[in-house]
Design a protein around this motif. Structure first.
Motif, PDB file in Angstrom:
ATOM      1  N   GLY A   1      -8.767   1.789   7.276  1.00 28.93           N
ATOM      2  CA  GLY A   1     -10.314   1.622   7.043  1.00 28.93           C
ATOM      3  C   GLY A   1     -11.069   1.794   8.514  1.00 28.93           C
ATOM      4  N   GLN A   2     -10.517   2.319   9.234  1.00 31.49           N
ATOM      5  CA  GLN A   2     -11.193   2.399  10.674  1.00 31.49           C
ATOM      6  C   GLN A   2     -11.425   3.911  11.084  1.00 31.49           C
ATOM      7  OE1 GLN A   2      -9.935  -0.227  13.595  1.00 31.49           O
ATOM      8  NE2 GLN A   2      -8.694  -1.561  12.065  1.00 31.49           N
ATOM      9  N   GLY A   3     -11.029   4.806  10.181  1.00 33.36           N
ATOM     10  CA  GLY A   3     -11.076   6.194  10.822  1.00 33.36           C
ATOM     11  C   GLY A   3      -9.648   6.694  11.494  1.00 33.36           C
ATOM     12  N   LEU A   4      -8.851   5.692  11.707  1.00 35.07           N
ATOM     13  CA  LEU A   4      -7.739   5.967  13.006  1.00 35.07           C
ATOM     14  C   LEU A   4      -6.837   7.094  12.350  1.00 35.07           C
ATOM     15  CD1 LEU A   4      -6.924   2.309  13.894  1.00 35.07           C
ATOM     16  CD2 LEU A   4      -8.042   4.122  15.322  1.00 35.07           C
ATOM     17  N   MET A   5      -6.485   7.215  11.097  1.00 34.55           N
ATOM     18  CA  MET A   5      -5.687   8.062  10.411  1.00 34.55           C
ATOM     19  C   MET A   5      -6.344   9.629  10.472  1.00 34.55           C
ATOM     20  SD  MET A   5      -2.918   9.102   9.655  1.00 34.55           S
ATOM     21  CE  MET A   5      -1.756   7.473   9.564  1.00 34.55           C
ATOM     22  N   THR A   6      -7.692   9.526  10.257  1.00 36.94           N
ATOM     23  CA  THR A   6      -8.441  10.726  10.173  1.00 36.94           C
ATOM     24  C   THR A   6      -8.182  11.182  11.704  1.00 36.94           C
ATOM     25  OG1 THR A   6      -9.982   9.971   8.567  1.00 36.94           O
ATOM     26  CG2 THR A   6     -10.698  11.779   9.895  1.00 36.94           C
TER      27      THR A   6
ATOM     28  N   TRP B   1       1.037   7.674   7.011  1.00 37.09           N
ATOM     29  CA  TRP B   1       1.065   6.284   6.406  1.00 37.09           C
ATOM     30  C   TRP B   1       0.300   5.588   7.416  1.00 37.09           C
ATOM     31  CZ3 TRP B   1       3.556   2.061   8.418  1.00 37.09           C
ATOM     32  CH2 TRP B   1       4.746   2.474   9.026  1.00 37.09           C
ATOM     33  N   ILE B   2      -0.321   4.531   7.271  1.00 36.64           N
ATOM     34  CA  ILE B   2      -1.129   3.714   8.217  1.00 36.64           C
ATOM     35  C   ILE B   2      -0.576   2.350   7.959  1.00 36.64           C
ATOM     36  CG2 ILE B   2      -3.230   3.304   7.236  1.00 36.64           C
ATOM     37  CD1 ILE B   2      -4.271   3.836   9.980  1.00 36.64           C
TER      38      ILE B   2
ATOM     39  N   ARG C   1     -11.923  14.704   5.262  1.00 41.27           N
ATOM     40  CA  ARG C   1     -12.621  14.413   6.713  1.00 41.27           C
ATOM     41  C   ARG C   1     -11.918  15.363   7.847  1.00 41.27           C
ATOM     42  NH1 ARG C   1     -12.653   8.859   4.752  1.00 41.27           N
ATOM     43  NH2 ARG C   1     -10.557   8.714   5.316  1.00 41.27           N
TER      44      ARG C   1
ATOM     45  N   ARG D   1      -7.468   8.048  -1.385  1.00 42.59           N
ATOM     46  CA  ARG D   1      -7.618   7.768   0.290  1.00 42.59           C
ATOM     47  C   ARG D   1      -7.001   8.566   0.783  1.00 42.59           C
ATOM     48  NH1 ARG D   1      -7.164   1.652   1.599  1.00 42.59           N
ATOM     49  NH2 ARG D   1      -8.344   2.616   3.425  1.00 42.59           N
TER      50      ARG D   1
ATOM     51  N   ASN E   1      -4.206   9.775  -5.281  1.00 44.74           N
ATOM     52  CA  ASN E   1      -4.237   9.299  -4.026  1.00 44.74           C
ATOM     53  C   ASN E   1      -5.459   9.597  -3.254  1.00 44.74           C
ATOM     54  OD1 ASN E   1      -3.653   8.047  -1.720  1.00 44.74           O
ATOM     55  ND2 ASN E   1      -1.486   9.106  -1.445  1.00 44.74           N
TER      56      ASN E   1
ATOM     57  N   ARG F   1      -0.287  17.700   1.304  1.00 45.54           N
ATOM     58  CA  ARG F   1      -0.060  17.482  -0.076  1.00 45.54           C
ATOM     59  C   ARG F   1      -0.111  16.075  -0.465  1.00 45.54           C
ATOM     60  NH1 ARG F   1       4.037  21.964  -2.656  1.00 45.54           N
ATOM     61  NH2 ARG F   1       3.609  23.783  -1.197  1.00 45.54           N
TER      62      ARG F   1
ATOM     63  N   GLU G   1       0.868  -1.159   0.172  1.00 45.12           N
ATOM     64  CA  GLU G   1       0.057   0.017  -0.041  1.00 45.12           C
ATOM     65  C   GLU G   1       0.975   1.391   0.125  1.00 45.12           C
ATOM     66  OE1 GLU G   1      -0.713  -2.638   2.116  1.00 45.12           O
ATOM     67  OE2 GLU G   1      -2.055  -3.469   0.717  1.00 45.12           O
ATOM     68  N   LEU G   2       2.114   1.116   0.472  1.00 42.08           N
ATOM     69  CA  LEU G   2       2.973   2.320   0.802  1.00 42.08           C
ATOM     70  C   LEU G   2       3.616   2.458  -0.812  1.00 42.08           C
ATOM     71  CD1 LEU G   2       4.580   1.559   4.223  1.00 42.08           C
ATOM     72  CD2 LEU G   2       2.890   3.095   3.599  1.00 42.08           C
TER      73      LEU G   2
HETATM   74  C1  LIG Z   1      -3.907   7.473   3.296  1.00 45.62           C
HETATM   75  C2  LIG Z   1      -4.090   6.306   4.242  1.00 45.62           C
HETATM   76  C3  LIG Z   1      -3.535   6.874   5.500  1.00 45.62           C
HETATM   77  C4  LIG Z   1      -5.579   6.500   4.538  1.00 45.62           C
HETATM   78  O1  LIG Z   1      -5.794   5.469   5.302  1.00 45.62           O
HETATM   79  P1  LIG Z   1      -7.355   5.127   5.577  1.00 45.62           P
HETATM   80  O2  LIG Z   1      -7.355   3.931   6.518  1.00 45.62           O
HETATM   81  O3  LIG Z   1      -8.100   5.082   4.375  1.00 45.62           O
HETATM   82  O4  LIG Z   1      -7.906   6.444   6.458  1.00 45.62           O
HETATM   83  P2  LIG Z   1      -8.677   6.416   7.923  1.00 45.62           P
HETATM   84  O5  LIG Z   1      -7.689   5.621   9.069  1.00 45.62           O
HETATM   85  O6  LIG Z   1      -8.927   7.800   8.307  1.00 45.62           O
HETATM   86  O7  LIG Z   1      -9.799   5.430   7.573  1.00 45.62           O
HETATM   87  C5  LIG Z   1     -10.976   6.028   6.940  1.00 45.62           C
HETATM   88  C6  LIG Z   1     -11.652   4.900   6.613  1.00 45.62           C
HETATM   89  O8  LIG Z   1     -12.578   4.224   7.687  1.00 45.62           O
HETATM   90  C7  LIG Z   1     -13.709   4.563   7.614  1.00 45.62           C
HETATM   91  N1  LIG Z   1     -14.214   4.944   8.823  1.00 45.62           N
HETATM   92  C8  LIG Z   1     -15.071   3.986   9.954  1.00 45.62           C
HETATM   93  N2  LIG Z   1     -15.102   4.480  10.930  1.00 45.62           N
HETATM   94  C9  LIG Z   1     -14.765   6.163  10.916  1.00 45.62           C
HETATM   95  C10 LIG Z   1     -14.681   7.098  11.679  1.00 45.62           C
HETATM   96  N3  LIG Z   1     -15.175   7.111  13.057  1.00 45.62           N
HETATM   97  N4  LIG Z   1     -14.083   8.188  11.411  1.00 45.62           N
HETATM   98  C11 LIG Z   1     -13.482   8.258   9.934  1.00 45.62           C
HETATM   99  N5  LIG Z   1     -13.918   7.325   9.172  1.00 45.62           N
HETATM  100  C12 LIG Z   1     -14.105   5.970   9.547  1.00 45.62           C
HETATM  101  C13 LIG Z   1     -13.979   5.714   6.637  1.00 45.62           C
HETATM  102  O9  LIG Z   1     -15.271   5.357   5.943  1.00 45.62           O
HETATM  103  C14 LIG Z   1     -13.047   5.131   5.485  1.00 45.62           C
HETATM  104  O10 LIG Z   1     -13.483   4.024   4.798  1.00 45.62           O
HETATM  105  P3  LIG Z   1     -13.131   3.659   3.308  1.00 45.62           P
HETATM  106  O11 LIG Z   1     -11.716   3.291   3.147  1.00 45.62           O
HETATM  107  O12 LIG Z   1     -14.160   2.729   3.095  1.00 45.62           O
HETATM  108  O13 LIG Z   1     -13.496   5.171   2.645  1.00 45.62           O
HETATM  109  C15 LIG Z   1      -3.602   4.895   3.846  1.00 45.62           C
HETATM  110  O14 LIG Z   1      -4.207   4.618   2.580  1.00 45.62           O
HETATM  111  C16 LIG Z   1      -2.163   4.801   3.462  1.00 45.62           C
HETATM  112  O15 LIG Z   1      -1.326   4.810   4.523  1.00 45.62           O
HETATM  113  N6  LIG Z   1      -1.844   4.851   2.193  1.00 45.62           N
HETATM  114  C17 LIG Z   1      -0.360   4.752   1.777  1.00 45.62           C
HETATM  115  C18 LIG Z   1       0.428   6.241   2.141  1.00 45.62           C
HETATM  116  C19 LIG Z   1      -0.215   7.258   1.587  1.00 45.62           C
HETATM  117  O16 LIG Z   1      -0.822   7.369   0.685  1.00 45.62           O
HETATM  118  N7  LIG Z   1       0.086   8.605   2.410  1.00 45.62           N
HETATM  119  C20 LIG Z   1      -0.612   9.607   2.215  1.00 45.62           C
HETATM  120  C21 LIG Z   1       0.545  10.444   1.336  1.00 45.62           C
HETATM  121  S1  LIG Z   1       0.137  11.927   0.707  1.00 45.62           S
END
Ligand SMILES: CC(C)(COP(=O)(O)OP(=O)(O)OC[C@H]1O[C@@H](n2cnc3c(N)ncnc32)[C@H](O)[C@@H]1OP(=O)(O)O)[C@@H](O)C(=O)NCCC(=O)NCCS
Length: 164
Positions: free
Chosen positions: A88-93, A81-82, A129, A122, A120, A115, A14-15
């Motif tokens: 998918g649990q909202g932890l990064m948000t 990055w997560i 969010r 996600r 990208n 940025r 994923e990274l």
């Molecule tokens: C970018 C990245 C951190 C996003 O991770 P993520 O798990 O999608 O983000 P969150 O932890 O905020 O989770 C959001 C998901 O949890 C869901 N969710 C569940 N409970 C939630 C809550 N209480 N609050 C927010 N979202 C929630 C959301 O609906 C969303 O689901 P979806 O993926 O089906 O749309 C991840 O994809 C990653 O590490 N990517 C590789 C590195 C990268 O691209 N980094 C950014 C460089 S700019």
């Protein structure tokens, strides 16, 4: 020293498309070097890497940080990055919202940026969010680290005035 090595290895697929440092799976030795360098930069306040831990399990679930710092504003850029098993649990948000508040209310930020590559989705969803506004798209400002293709970058930001 805590190292995110296991989390990086688990999440490498994923990274790789988005993080230039994940082009090759890092070795443990390289990871240790990176963490030592991050520690030095943190002490010098030139770059603030932050590791994210899950409250219940205590597991390291990813990394973030405040980068491209300009203390004269002050301005920061959040990166993140997560760990795949915690996505998918909202932890990064939650983490990005908390780090944004830390930047504004503890470090006195007037601008915090996120940025990300226009493809990208996600990452952009995390920015939206967490309350960030898309300010614009920088066209052809980088080349993709895997394909060499020209990349467009979305710039999201939150700002705070001096009198707020
Ligand atoms: C970018 C990245 C951190 C996003 O991770 P993520 O798990 O999608 O983000 P969150 O932890 O905020 O989770 C959001 C998901 O949890 C869901 N969710 C569940 N409970 C939630 C809550 N209480 N609050 C927010 N979202 C929630 C959301 O609906 C969303 O689901 P979806 O993926 O089906 O749309 C991840 O994809 C990653 O590490 N990517 C590789 C590195 C990268 O691209 N980094 C950014 C460089 S700019």
């Amino acid at each position: 020293m805590v190292r995110p090595y296991a989390a990086v290895v688990e999440s490498i697929a994923e990274l790789r498309p988005w993080m230039p440092w994940a082009k090759e799976t890092p070795t443990l030795e390289l990871e240790e070097e990176v963490m030592r360098h991050a520690h030095v930069q943190f002490m010098a306040r030139s770059d603030l890497m932050l590791l994210l831990f899950h409250r219940a399990s205590g597991e390291l679930i990813g990394a973030s940080g405040l980068h491209r710092i300009d203390w004269s504003v002050p301005r920061f850029e959040i990166g993140y990055w997560i760990r795949t098993s915690y996505s998918g649990q909202g932890l990064m948000t939650e983490a990005v919202s908390g780090i944004t508040a830390f930047a504004f209310y503890t470090l006195g930020a007037r601008r915090v940026e996120i940025r990300c590559n226009v493809e990208n989705e996600r990452s952009a969803a995390v920015a939206r969010r967490a309350g960030y506004t898309l300010e614009g798209i920088l066209r052809h400002d980088e080349r993709h680290h895997l394909t060499g293709a020209l990349r467009d970058t979305m710039v999201f930001a939150q700002v705070r005035d001096d009198d707020e």
